[in-house]
Design an enzyme around this catalytic site. Structure first.
Site, PDB file in Angstrom:
ATOM      1  N   LYS A  82       0.809  -1.234  -0.027  1.00 56.73           N
ATOM      2  CA  LYS A  82       0.007  -0.047   0.113  1.00 56.73           C
ATOM      3  C   LYS A  82       0.616   1.275   0.059  1.00 56.73           C
ATOM      4  O   LYS A  82       1.888   1.200   0.616  1.00 56.73           O
ATOM      5  CB  LYS A  82      -1.060  -0.149   1.256  1.00 56.73           C
ATOM      6  N   SER A 134      -9.856   1.936   2.505  1.00 54.09           N
ATOM      7  CA  SER A 134      -9.090   2.735   1.441  1.00 54.09           C
ATOM      8  C   SER A 134      -7.896   1.740   0.743  1.00 54.09           C
ATOM      9  O   SER A 134      -7.330   2.071  -0.056  1.00 54.09           O
ATOM     10  CB  SER A 134      -7.971   3.654   2.303  1.00 54.09           C
ATOM     11  N   SER A 173      -9.981  -0.643   6.954  1.00 52.99           N
ATOM     12  CA  SER A 173      -9.565  -0.336   5.221  1.00 52.99           C
ATOM     13  C   SER A 173      -9.028  -1.573   4.905  1.00 52.99           C
ATOM     14  O   SER A 173      -8.319  -1.468   3.747  1.00 52.99           O
ATOM     15  CB  SER A 173      -8.531   0.861   5.323  1.00 52.99           C
TER      16      SER A 173
END
Lengths: 102, 501
Positions: free
Chosen positions: B81, B156, B180
């Site tokens: 990420k 996210s 997330s």
């Protein structure tokens, strides 16, 4: 609980260092008002004798030894850091003027 | 075992590389090829580090050739990420304000992955600074759900989850502030784990809400998640919130769960996280899974957590408050974007112009909400009250975990919604994290694993397992047992049903 007005959003934007446009002020005033109205529900729970929890874990400050590291052994490489700055001069960060006209 | 290297699990790939059946270079190249073929449609990656990945893979092959010891995931590719700093690889956090930024250091998670010889393929797409539930808030365009390209992949960490579901990577790393990791896992049919707060170092993980943020593994199977968990977890002296205690044996727990089941385990169904307002197909698959847990020998009871009904409002006061403080570092002085530095503006004006140009709408909204909640006159009514609600939620968890070993709920109230559907309605968007948020407030551990496809839309449904802090191994034990039972019931991994891209 007060509703959020357009003027309040303009004030919040100044505090938050955000130069919002006029259209954004209108848009955010409406949305923030709706969000604050929804989150105000937290006041429904009786919490008179409830202590607040700021963190899931008890925290203590951890300090590193206050010693000067010899060149080449610093945590971050100075040249590498300055290369990522928006502006650098004389081996330092260059910032815009700090003081205003008045 | 599939002949297509991109369809294999991380455990299978690691074993194949260790035995010499395939080289790490072949495995990495296969995934880079897949990214090249499908990522234009999915947009799971913000940056693909082709040279770095190939070089890391060659190093693994060289180590093997020399007979050196390889780690349990050596040579396995991973999507990281874009919230984790990566020295020499751009880190943007999905924001324009950090476009092109090359961090001068690695996050601890990044370092541990490199030391374990995991191959970092690149940086995965995300909602800007991890604020969002749909990956529509990325400054670099939305990620699309491989199950249906018109739908969101969750947020996210939508990029990380979509990379797994599109077979672009067998492993990924996410961060979970309010769900997330778990919510994208649920809507993409993948496994996502939020470890105990403090279980994985936050050093170099760009902060959104410091008391809630937690990095964790994303994978296609429970065992793969466990293998990755053990690589990244453990005490870090560089992070003052890192827990200095042994990491629970999650790989052993996953293996035991798949082998021995969960006879005698007490499972609580959270009354407040089910029922009205939940999609019918989500509830159907969830209830079938609870029945499976009973068949596996678990004792299932209902648990009452009345304060959970206030978790969402408490979260949307606490998280924005911490974000308004954390994002103050983006001031256009030391790194990132600078706008308006033409000699006419003061430093303060340059900061405001830069933040206006560099941040997207959701980030601005939350910064202002946090500034409001922390402002004089409102502090006690909003932020202070939310912190007290946090105490009540933690007490609910403590009481429940006094009766049961783990708790379960659906991970999300609905399956993946359509891109744009909730974009202009922040409160509707925030509901996507309804079931995942309580755990973040208490600091406990949580997992989402796929539990079937909803009959009405054919999209994945996630089941959430919750465990007390530092009992992450329970998640893996229950998760692996349920995964094995579901596999037997469905006849094949659910991800096999993802449409060809």
């Amino acid at each position: 609980m007060s509703a959020i007005t357009r003027e309040e959003v303009a004030h919040l934007a100044r505090l938050s260092r955000l130069a919002l446009s006029e259209a954004e002020l209108d848009h955010f005033a409406e949305q923030l008002d709706a969000i604050v109205g929804a989150v105000a529900r937290v006041s429904e729970l009786p919490t008179e004798d409830v202590p607040p929890t700021s963190h899931a874990q008890p925290l203590t400050n951890i300090f590193r030894a206050d010693v000067v590291r010899p060149a080449g052994t610093q945590v971050l490489d100075r040249a590498e850091v300055l290369a990522q700055a928006p502006a650098a001069e004389d081996d330092r960060f260059r910032v815009p003027r700090i003081l205003g006209e008045d | 075992m599939s002949t297509d290297l991109t369809r294999r699990t991380a455990a299978e790939l690691a074993a194949s590389i260790a035995s010499g059946e395939v080289s790490a270079l072949e495995v990495t190249q296969a995934h880079l090829d897949r990214i090249g073929k499908v990522d234009e449609k999915v947009n799971a990656f913000l940056h693909v580090d082709t040279e770095g990945a190939l070089s890391a893979a060659r190093a693994v092959d060289a180590k093997r050739a020399k007979g050196e010891r390889l780690g349990p995931l050596a040579g396995v590719p991973l999507a990281l990420k874009d919230l984790f700093t990566t020295r020499g690889i751009p880190t943007t956090c999905g924001s324009k304000i950090l476009e092109g930024w090359l961090p001068p250091y690695d996050a601890t998670v990044t370092r541990r992955l490199r030391e374990a010889d995991v191959v970092i393929l690149g940086k995965s797409n995300m909602d800007e600074f991890a604020m969002g539930s749909s990956t529509e808030n990325s400054a670099y365009g939305p990620t699309r759900n491989p199950w249906d390209l018109e739908r969101i992949p969750g947020g996210s960490g939508g990029g990380s989850a979509a990379a797994l579901a599109a077979f672009e990577a067998p492993l990924a790393i996410g961060t979970d502030t309010g769900g997330s990791i778990r919510q994208p896992g649920a809507v993409t049919g993948t496994v996502g784990v939020k470890p105990t707060y403090g279980g994985v170092s936050r050093f170099g993980m760009v902060a959104f809400s410091s008391s809630l943020d937690q990095g964790g593994p994303c994978a296609r199977t429970v065992l793969d998640a466990a293998l990755l968990h053990e690589v990244i977890a453990g005490h870090d002296p560089l992070d003052s919130t890192s827990i200095d205690a042994p990491v629970p044996g999650v790989v052993a727990a996953a293996e035991a769960g798949a082998r021995e089941g969960i006879k005698g385990l007490r499972v609580g169904v959270v009354k407040q996280l089910a029922g009205e307002g939940y999609q019918a197909g989500v509830m159907q698959r969830f209830e079938e899974s609870v029945a499976l847990l009973r068949e596996l020998g678990a004792e299932v009871v209902e648990v009452d957590c009345p304060s959970f009904a206030y978790a969402l409002p408490a979260y949307y006061l606490i998280a924005p408050s911490e974000c308004s403080s954390n994002l103050a570092r983006f001031d256009a002085m030391r790194y990132g974007l600078r706008v308006g530095d033409n000699g006419e503006h003061s430093a303060e004006e340059v900061t405001a112009l830069t933040r206006e140009a560099g941040f997207g709408a959701e980030v601005k909204r939350r910064i202002m909400l946090g500034t409001y909640a922390l402002s004089s006159g409102y502090y006690d009514a909003y932020y202070g009250q939310a912190q007290k609600v946090r105490t009540l939620i933690t007490r609910d968890f403590d009481a429940a975990f006094g009766r049961v070993d783990v708790m379960v709920s659906p991970t999300t109230p609905t399956t993946a919604f359509k891109i744009g559907e909730r974009a202009d309605d922040p409160m509707a968007m925030y509901l996507a994290d309804l079931c995942t948020i309580p755990t973040n407030l208490a600091g406990n551990a949580g997992m989402s694993l796929p539990c079937g496809l909803a009959p009405e839309d054919g999209l994945p449904v996630g089941l959430q397992i919750l465990a007390p802090a530092m009992a992450d191994d329970r998640l893996y034990r229950v998760g692996a047992a349920l995964e094995a039972a579901l596999l037997a019931q469905w006849g094949r991994p659910m991800l096999d049903a993802v449409p060809a891209l």
